[in-house]
Design an enzyme around this catalytic site. Structure first.
Site, PDB file in Angstrom:
ATOM      1  N   GLY A  13       0.828  -1.217   0.000  1.00 28.01           N
ATOM      2  CA  GLY A  13       0.000   0.000   0.000  1.00 28.01           C
ATOM      3  C   GLY A  13       0.853   1.254   0.000  1.00 28.01           C
ATOM      4  O   GLY A  13       0.449   2.302   0.494  1.00 28.01           O
ATOM      5  N   ASP A  58      -1.890  -7.178  -5.348  1.00 30.53           N
ATOM      6  CA  ASP A  58      -3.117  -7.169  -4.554  1.00 30.53           C
ATOM      7  C   ASP A  58      -2.813  -8.022  -3.322  1.00 30.53           C
ATOM      8  O   ASP A  58      -2.572  -9.232  -3.450  1.00 30.53           O
ATOM      9  CB  ASP A  58      -4.255  -7.770  -5.386  1.00 30.53           C
ATOM     10  CG  ASP A  58      -5.545  -7.908  -4.587  1.00 30.53           C
ATOM     11  OD1 ASP A  58      -5.535  -7.669  -3.360  1.00 30.53           O
ATOM     12  OD2 ASP A  58      -6.566  -8.278  -5.202  1.00 30.53           O
ATOM     13  N   VAL A  59      -2.806  -7.407  -2.154  1.00 24.41           N
ATOM     14  CA  VAL A  59      -2.371  -8.149  -0.965  1.00 24.41           C
ATOM     15  C   VAL A  59      -3.321  -9.284  -0.578  1.00 24.41           C
ATOM     16  O   VAL A  59      -2.959 -10.135   0.238  1.00 24.41           O
ATOM     17  CB  VAL A  59      -2.143  -7.229   0.270  1.00 24.41           C
ATOM     18  CG1 VAL A  59      -1.008  -6.257   0.027  1.00 24.41           C
ATOM     19  CG2 VAL A  59      -3.418  -6.517   0.707  1.00 24.41           C
ATOM     20  N   SER A 137      -4.973   0.743  14.066  1.00 23.54           N
ATOM     21  CA  SER A 137      -5.721   2.013  14.068  1.00 23.54           C
ATOM     22  C   SER A 137      -6.324   2.214  15.453  1.00 23.54           C
ATOM     23  O   SER A 137      -6.568   1.234  16.175  1.00 23.54           O
ATOM     24  CB  SER A 137      -6.846   1.919  13.034  1.00 23.54           C
ATOM     25  OG  SER A 137      -7.787   2.950  13.226  1.00 23.54           O
ATOM     26  N   TYR A 149     -13.778  -2.978   9.961  1.00 30.72           N
ATOM     27  CA  TYR A 149     -12.448  -2.360  10.063  1.00 30.72           C
ATOM     28  C   TYR A 149     -11.888  -2.466  11.486  1.00 30.72           C
ATOM     29  O   TYR A 149     -10.723  -2.796  11.690  1.00 30.72           O
ATOM     30  CB  TYR A 149     -12.572  -0.906   9.628  1.00 30.72           C
ATOM     31  CG  TYR A 149     -11.299  -0.107   9.523  1.00 30.72           C
ATOM     32  CD1 TYR A 149     -10.453  -0.237   8.421  1.00 30.72           C
ATOM     33  CD2 TYR A 149     -10.954   0.810  10.512  1.00 30.72           C
ATOM     34  CE1 TYR A 149      -9.308   0.539   8.316  1.00 30.72           C
ATOM     35  CE2 TYR A 149      -9.809   1.585  10.413  1.00 30.72           C
ATOM     36  CZ  TYR A 149      -8.981   1.437   9.307  1.00 30.72           C
ATOM     37  OH  TYR A 149      -7.850   2.204   9.202  1.00 30.72           O
ATOM     38  N   THR A 151     -12.600  -4.620  13.740  1.00 33.33           N
ATOM     39  CA  THR A 151     -12.279  -6.029  14.009  1.00 33.33           C
ATOM     40  C   THR A 151     -10.933  -6.388  13.387  1.00 33.33           C
ATOM     41  O   THR A 151     -10.076  -7.014  14.021  1.00 33.33           O
ATOM     42  CB  THR A 151     -13.389  -6.934  13.440  1.00 33.33           C
ATOM     43  OG1 THR A 151     -14.628  -6.582  14.055  1.00 33.33           O
ATOM     44  CG2 THR A 151     -13.101  -8.401  13.693  1.00 33.33           C
ATOM     45  N   ALA A 152     -10.742  -5.971  12.137  1.00 34.13           N
ATOM     46  CA  ALA A 152      -9.464  -6.254  11.454  1.00 34.13           C
ATOM     47  C   ALA A 152      -8.307  -5.575  12.180  1.00 34.13           C
ATOM     48  O   ALA A 152      -7.248  -6.186  12.397  1.00 34.13           O
ATOM     49  CB  ALA A 152      -9.531  -5.777  10.006  1.00 34.13           C
ATOM     50  N   LYS A 153      -8.503  -4.326  12.575  1.00 28.66           N
ATOM     51  CA  LYS A 153      -7.399  -3.582  13.200  1.00 28.66           C
ATOM     52  C   LYS A 153      -7.076  -4.116  14.592  1.00 28.66           C
ATOM     53  O   LYS A 153      -5.923  -4.071  15.029  1.00 28.66           O
ATOM     54  CB  LYS A 153      -7.738  -2.087  13.246  1.00 28.66           C
ATOM     55  CG  LYS A 153      -7.755  -1.428  11.858  1.00 28.66           C
ATOM     56  CD  LYS A 153      -6.477  -1.675  11.094  1.00 28.66           C
ATOM     57  CE  LYS A 153      -6.272  -0.726   9.932  1.00 28.66           C
ATOM     58  NZ  LYS A 153      -5.075  -1.052   9.133  1.00 28.66           N
TER      59      LYS A 153
END
Ligand code: NDP
Length: 248
Positions: A13, A58-59, A137, A149, A151-153
């Protein structure tokens, strides 16, 4: 400063925003920088501006990520630093959140970082040295409209701590930076969704931040560079909030 002379750095990114500022910071301190990003044109432009290299990636695609790591290693002979900045937001309240928006955000942040860390550790373990910085974040602490978001962070903070435990014996430091509001395309997108101008949004956020301003990508890049420097050689498994205060 030439803290990173002779080091090879991969930034996912890295075409824009925090990733681009990070790539620039490492390049300015002597590193050979590889930018792996979805947006090939922007990646090329950023890489050219800093004398680095661009790889389309694309990760969420394991083969893309492994190819990006191999490109960096085959050019520089090693991979010394991995910074995983690739990210998206697809905000909505839980009752309106689609499966696609859940999967897209979880896959980009969590699976993308897992793929990159797994591909990078192979080389770092062999070398018996390396630094990884994962990007979380303040949303990890909870944020209305960001169930996917946040949850991912939050997951990335757990991933950081486990990677630090597993890779520490191989002299690999793994840390996490958790920014607050940073002025990038991502926060511009949030302002648009809320129907306010970016300036209005940033001014309102600044009021809530103890340092009374929003962050700039360079604020995050400086912290990432510190964590990858010799000054932080005994720091691992930590989450550093770069948010102008203790919370969002
Ligand atoms: P930007 O949107 O400016 O940059 C993110 C970059 O990641 C873009 O170039 C984007 O490409 C790329 N990207 C998105 N999906 C993929 C993918 N699947 N594979 C490869 N590259 C991808 O965002 P920021 O710089 O603001 O964010 C960087 C990181 O910091 C993210 O992880 C974000 O969650 C985190 N963060 C940001 C905060 C902020 O306030 N800005 C606060 C806290 C954390 P494209 O533009 O084509 O989608």
């Amino acid at each position: 400063m030439t803290r990173f002379q002779g080091k090879t750095v991969l930034v996912t990114g890295g075409a824009k925003g925090i990733g681009a500022a990070t790539a620039k910071r490492f390049a300015s301190e002597g590193a050979t920088v590889f930018i792996a990003d979805f947006d090939e044109t922007a990646a090329q432009e950023t890489a050219e501006a800093i004398g680095g290299h661009a790889v389309r990636c694309d990760v969420t695609d394991r083969e893309d990520v492994e190819a990006a790591v191999e490109a960096a290693v085959s050019h520089g002979g090693s991979l010394d630093v991995l910074v995983t900045c690739a990210g998206i937001i697809r905000d909505n309240m839980l009752f309106k959140m689609s499966d696609e928006d859940w999967d897209g955000v979880i896959d980009t942040h969590l699976k993308g970082t897992f793929f990159a860390a797994r591909a990078a550790q192979k080389h770092m373990v062999e070398q018996k040295s390396g630094k990884m910085v994962l990007i979380s974040s303040t949303s990890a602490l909870g944020n209305r409209g960001q169930v996917n978001y946040s949850t991912a962070k939050a997951g990335l903070q757990g991933l950081t701590k486990t990677l630090a435990i597993e890779l520490g014996p191989f002299n690999v430091n793994v840390n996490c930076v958790a920014p607050g509001f940073i002025a990038t395309a991502m926060t511009q997108q949030t302002a648009e969704r809320m129907g306010v101008s970016f300036e209005q949004f940033a001014a309102a956020v600044s009021e809530q931040v103890p340092l009374k301003r929003v962050g700039q990508p360079e604020d995050v890049a400086g912290t990432i560079a510190y964590l990858c420097s010799d000054d932080a050689s005994y720091v691992s498994g930590q989450v550093i909030y770069v948010a102008g205060g203790p919370r969002a």
